[in-house]
Design a protein around this motif. Structure first.
Motif, PDB file in Angstrom:
ATOM      1  N   LEU A 161       0.885  -1.169   0.000  1.00 18.23           N
ATOM      2  CA  LEU A 161       0.000   0.000   0.000  1.00 18.23           C
ATOM      3  C   LEU A 161       0.923   1.220   0.000  1.00 18.23           C
ATOM      4  CD1 LEU A 161      -2.773  -1.052   2.540  1.00 18.23           C
ATOM      5  CD2 LEU A 161      -2.761  -1.285   0.072  1.00 18.23           C
ATOM      6  N   ASP A 162       0.358   2.423   0.139  1.00 15.36           N
ATOM      7  CA  ASP A 162       1.238   3.598   0.069  1.00 15.36           C
ATOM      8  C   ASP A 162       2.200   3.700   1.261  1.00 15.36           C
ATOM      9  OD1 ASP A 162      -0.924   4.113   1.670  1.00 15.36           O
ATOM     10  OD2 ASP A 162      -1.596   5.910   0.616  1.00 15.36           O
ATOM     11  N   ARG A 163       1.737   3.395   2.479  1.00 13.77           N
ATOM     12  CA  ARG A 163       2.582   3.579   3.669  1.00 13.77           C
ATOM     13  C   ARG A 163       3.255   2.302   4.159  1.00 13.77           C
ATOM     14  NH1 ARG A 163       0.771   4.598   8.336  1.00 13.77           N
ATOM     15  NH2 ARG A 163      -1.392   4.090   7.929  1.00 13.77           N
ATOM     16  N   PHE A 164       2.660   1.159   3.865  1.00  9.83           N
ATOM     17  CA  PHE A 164       3.216  -0.111   4.363  1.00  9.83           C
ATOM     18  C   PHE A 164       2.791  -1.264   3.462  1.00  9.83           C
ATOM     19  CE2 PHE A 164      -0.676   0.913   6.743  1.00  9.83           C
ATOM     20  CZ  PHE A 164      -1.462  -0.161   6.399  1.00  9.83           C
ATOM     21  N   PRO A 173      -5.719  -0.579  14.982  1.00 11.17           N
ATOM     22  CA  PRO A 173      -5.869   0.872  14.970  1.00 11.17           C
ATOM     23  C   PRO A 173      -6.355   1.395  13.618  1.00 11.17           C
ATOM     24  CG  PRO A 173      -3.552   0.259  14.955  1.00 11.17           C
ATOM     25  CD  PRO A 173      -4.327  -0.998  15.141  1.00 11.17           C
ATOM     26  N   SER A 174      -6.775   2.637  13.599  1.00 15.37           N
ATOM     27  CA  SER A 174      -7.245   3.260  12.374  1.00 15.37           C
ATOM     28  C   SER A 174      -6.125   3.261  11.333  1.00 15.37           C
ATOM     29  CB  SER A 174      -7.670   4.693  12.708  1.00 15.37           C
ATOM     30  OG  SER A 174      -8.275   5.259  11.603  1.00 15.37           O
ATOM     31  N   GLY A 175      -6.467   2.882  10.113  1.00 13.59           N
ATOM     32  CA  GLY A 175      -5.473   2.854   9.040  1.00 13.59           C
ATOM     33  C   GLY A 175      -4.601   1.610   9.041  1.00 13.59           C
ATOM     34  N   ALA A 176      -4.975   0.584   9.815  1.00 14.00           N
ATOM     35  CA  ALA A 176      -4.161  -0.631   9.941  1.00 14.00           C
ATOM     36  C   ALA A 176      -4.249  -1.523   8.703  1.00 14.00           C
ATOM     37  CB  ALA A 176      -4.599  -1.431  11.156  1.00 14.00           C
ATOM     38  N   GLY A 177      -5.317  -1.336   7.897  1.00 14.71           N
ATOM     39  CA  GLY A 177      -5.484  -2.162   6.699  1.00 14.71           C
ATOM     40  C   GLY A 177      -6.677  -3.105   6.783  1.00 14.71           C
ATOM     41  N   LYS A 178      -7.603  -2.853   7.717  1.00 16.59           N
ATOM     42  CA  LYS A 178      -8.727  -3.777   7.931  1.00 16.59           C
ATOM     43  C   LYS A 178      -9.702  -3.759   6.741  1.00 16.59           C
ATOM     44  CE  LYS A 178      -9.837  -1.682  11.842  1.00 16.59           C
ATOM     45  NZ  LYS A 178      -8.823  -0.604  11.833  1.00 16.59           N
ATOM     46  N   THR A 179     -10.093  -2.561   6.313  1.00 17.42           N
ATOM     47  CA  THR A 179     -11.023  -2.467   5.178  1.00 17.42           C
ATOM     48  C   THR A 179     -10.353  -2.977   3.912  1.00 17.42           C
ATOM     49  OG1 THR A 179     -12.268  -0.663   6.149  1.00 17.42           O
ATOM     50  CG2 THR A 179     -12.348  -0.823   3.763  1.00 17.42           C
ATOM     51  N   THR A 180      -9.059  -2.665   3.775  1.00 16.60           N
ATOM     52  CA  THR A 180      -8.307  -3.148   2.608  1.00 16.60           C
ATOM     53  C   THR A 180      -8.355  -4.675   2.557  1.00 16.60           C
ATOM     54  OG1 THR A 180      -6.862  -1.240   2.819  1.00 16.60           O
ATOM     55  CG2 THR A 180      -6.021  -3.070   1.510  1.00 16.60           C
ATOM     56  N   MET A 185      -9.895  -5.594  -4.810  1.00 14.23           N
ATOM     57  CA  MET A 185      -8.481  -5.223  -4.921  1.00 14.23           C
ATOM     58  C   MET A 185      -7.684  -6.497  -5.145  1.00 14.23           C
ATOM     59  SD  MET A 185      -7.548  -2.514  -1.950  1.00 14.23           S
ATOM     60  CE  MET A 185      -5.773  -2.504  -2.117  1.00 14.23           C
ATOM     61  N   HIS A 215     -14.265  -1.969  15.618  1.00 12.45           N
ATOM     62  CA  HIS A 215     -13.459  -1.179  16.550  1.00 12.45           C
ATOM     63  C   HIS A 215     -13.809  -1.525  17.990  1.00 12.45           C
ATOM     64  CE1 HIS A 215     -12.809   1.655  13.097  1.00 12.45           C
ATOM     65  NE2 HIS A 215     -11.603   1.500  13.582  1.00 12.45           N
TER      66      HIS A 215
HETATM   67  N1  LIG Z   1      -6.154   1.124  -2.929  1.00 10.95           N
HETATM   68  C1  LIG Z   1      -5.200   1.530  -2.073  1.00 10.95           C
HETATM   69  N2  LIG Z   1      -3.912   1.651  -2.495  1.00 10.95           N
HETATM   70  C2  LIG Z   1      -2.943   2.063  -1.651  1.00 10.95           C
HETATM   71  N3  LIG Z   1      -3.172   2.375  -0.370  1.00 10.95           N
HETATM   72  C3  LIG Z   1      -4.428   2.272   0.101  1.00 10.95           C
HETATM   73  C4  LIG Z   1      -5.503   1.834  -0.715  1.00 10.95           C
HETATM   74  N4  LIG Z   1      -6.643   1.828   0.040  1.00 10.95           N
HETATM   75  C5  LIG Z   1      -6.297   2.243   1.281  1.00 10.95           C
HETATM   76  N5  LIG Z   1      -4.973   2.514   1.315  1.00 10.95           N
HETATM   77  C6  LIG Z   1      -4.199   2.937   2.493  1.00 10.95           C
HETATM   78  O1  LIG Z   1      -4.020   1.780   3.246  1.00 10.95           O
HETATM   79  C7  LIG Z   1      -4.073   2.068   4.645  1.00 10.95           C
HETATM   80  C8  LIG Z   1      -5.115   1.200   5.314  1.00 10.95           C
HETATM   81  O2  LIG Z   1      -6.416   1.650   5.014  1.00 10.95           O
HETATM   82  P1  LIG Z   1      -7.721   0.871   5.512  1.00 10.95           P
HETATM   83  O3  LIG Z   1      -8.920   1.638   5.042  1.00 10.95           O
HETATM   84  O4  LIG Z   1      -7.624  -0.530   5.096  1.00 10.95           O
HETATM   85  O5  LIG Z   1      -7.568   0.978   7.096  1.00 10.95           O
HETATM   86  P2  LIG Z   1      -8.575   0.535   8.270  1.00 10.95           P
HETATM   87  O6  LIG Z   1      -7.798  -0.331   9.182  1.00 10.95           O
HETATM   88  O7  LIG Z   1      -9.818  -0.034   7.690  1.00 10.95           O
HETATM   89  O8  LIG Z   1      -8.854   1.933   8.962  1.00 10.95           O
HETATM   90  P3  LIG Z   1     -10.144   2.464   9.787  1.00 10.95           P
HETATM   91  O9  LIG Z   1     -10.194   1.656  11.054  1.00 10.95           O
HETATM   92  O10 LIG Z   1      -9.791   3.894  10.052  1.00 10.95           O
HETATM   93  O11 LIG Z   1     -11.347   2.304   8.908  1.00 10.95           O
HETATM   94  C9  LIG Z   1      -4.324   3.542   4.770  1.00 10.95           C
HETATM   95  O12 LIG Z   1      -3.090   4.180   5.010  1.00 10.95           O
HETATM   96  C10 LIG Z   1      -4.889   3.908   3.418  1.00 10.95           C
HETATM   97  O13 LIG Z   1      -4.561   5.249   3.096  1.00 10.95           O
END
Ligand SMILES: Nc1ncnc2c1ncn2[C@@H]1O[C@H](COP(=O)(O)OP(=O)(O)OP(=O)(O)O)[C@@H](O)[C@H]1O
Length: 234
Positions: free
Chosen positions: A18-21, A40-47, A56, A193
């Motif tokens: 992904l962009d950060r990890f 935590p928020s942004g951990a990659g759960k929705t991804t 994806m 959460h």
């Molecule tokens: N298609 C993508 N390509 C690259 N990076 C992505 C993509 N979709 C999300 N990200 C990044 O991946 C990271 C994880 O995002 P994600 O939405 O999976 O987190 P999350 O754990 O579901 O967060 P939250 O609990 O806040 O909903 C974020 O830094 C986001 O900016």
């Protein structure tokens, strides 16, 4: 011919940048099991859920449900979302606006539980003949969830679908979905959460942080919950 297990297990092992990890995850989910995914928020759960549902494509690895291969990098397999029959439930509801709730469910019904029984279990049977714009947001969410269950999905992915609901509705819907999942022996992966809630109903908890499993993070959260429970009793 290979014998397909009556109730397939979900297994995946993927890597993707992904962009950060980089997401690097390997886990399974048994038929009828509820796996809560926290972090935590942004951990990659929705991804993670988007990857499983087929929206994806990961960089490496495989994803399969029993004998059905959703993704296999080496074998060049990437089954499109509609071929996976995975029920993805989010806060955004999907209902046809020109159909009544009953018609929406009848249209989607594909071997799942009886639509009217689902509406009754979720307390909205009396709204069956209304269109989606004539019921409340919470009722629409319940109807959308019934629609997904009526489609008889092979597995369920829940992305915080209940967080906008009041506690009573949240419990009713959560219990209903888990009951259907257990009865039909389909794997359920629930991104949430709410760790204390996950501790009550999930069979297992997977904590992820920056795309990887992080048990230390989970231990810190559990410790925090325990400390605060003590304070709350005083
Ligand atoms: N298609 C993508 N390509 C690259 N990076 C992505 C993509 N979709 C999300 N990200 C990044 O991946 C990271 C994880 O995002 P994600 O939405 O999976 O987190 P999350 O754990 O579901 O967060 P939250 O609990 O806040 O909903 C974020 O830094 C986001 O900016």
């Amino acid at each position: 011919m290979t014998a397909q297990a009556a109730f397939p297990e979900f297994e995946m092992e993927i890597g993707t940048k992904l962009d950060r990890f980089t997401v690097e995850l390997s886990f399974s989910c048994r038929p009828g099991e509820v796996l809560a995914v926290v972090g935590p928020s942004g951990a990659g759960k929705t991804t993670l859920l988007r990857i499983i549902a087929g929206f994806m494509r990961p960089g490496e690895g495989f994803i399969r449900l029993g004998d059905t291969v959703f993704f296999d990098k080496q074998a060049h397999i990437h089954l499109p979302p509609q071929g996976r029959r995975v029920g993805l439930v989010t806060q955004e509801y999907t209902l046809f606006p020109h159909m009544t709730i009953r018609e929406n469910l009848a249209f989607a019904h594909n071997g799942g539980p009886d639509p009217m029984e689902l509406l009754e279990a979720s307390g909205i049977a009396h709204l069956a003949d209304r269109r989606p714009d004539k019921i409340s947001g919470g009722e629409r969410q319940r109807a959308a969830l019934c629609r997904i269950l009526a489609m008889s999905p092979n597995m369920l992915l829940l992305d915080e679908p209940f967080s906008a609901l009041d506690i009573e509705n949240r419990i009713i819907l959560q219990e209903m979905i888990i009951k259907v999942g257990r009865e039909r022996k389909i794997p359920i992966i629930h991104v949430t959460h709410d760790l204390s809630n996950a501790l009550r109903y999930a069979d297992r908890i997977l904590a992820i942080n920056e795309g990887r499993e992080d048990r230390a993070w989970l231990d810190r959260q559990l410790e925090y919950l325990e400390r605060n429970a003590v304070f709350a009793r005083r």
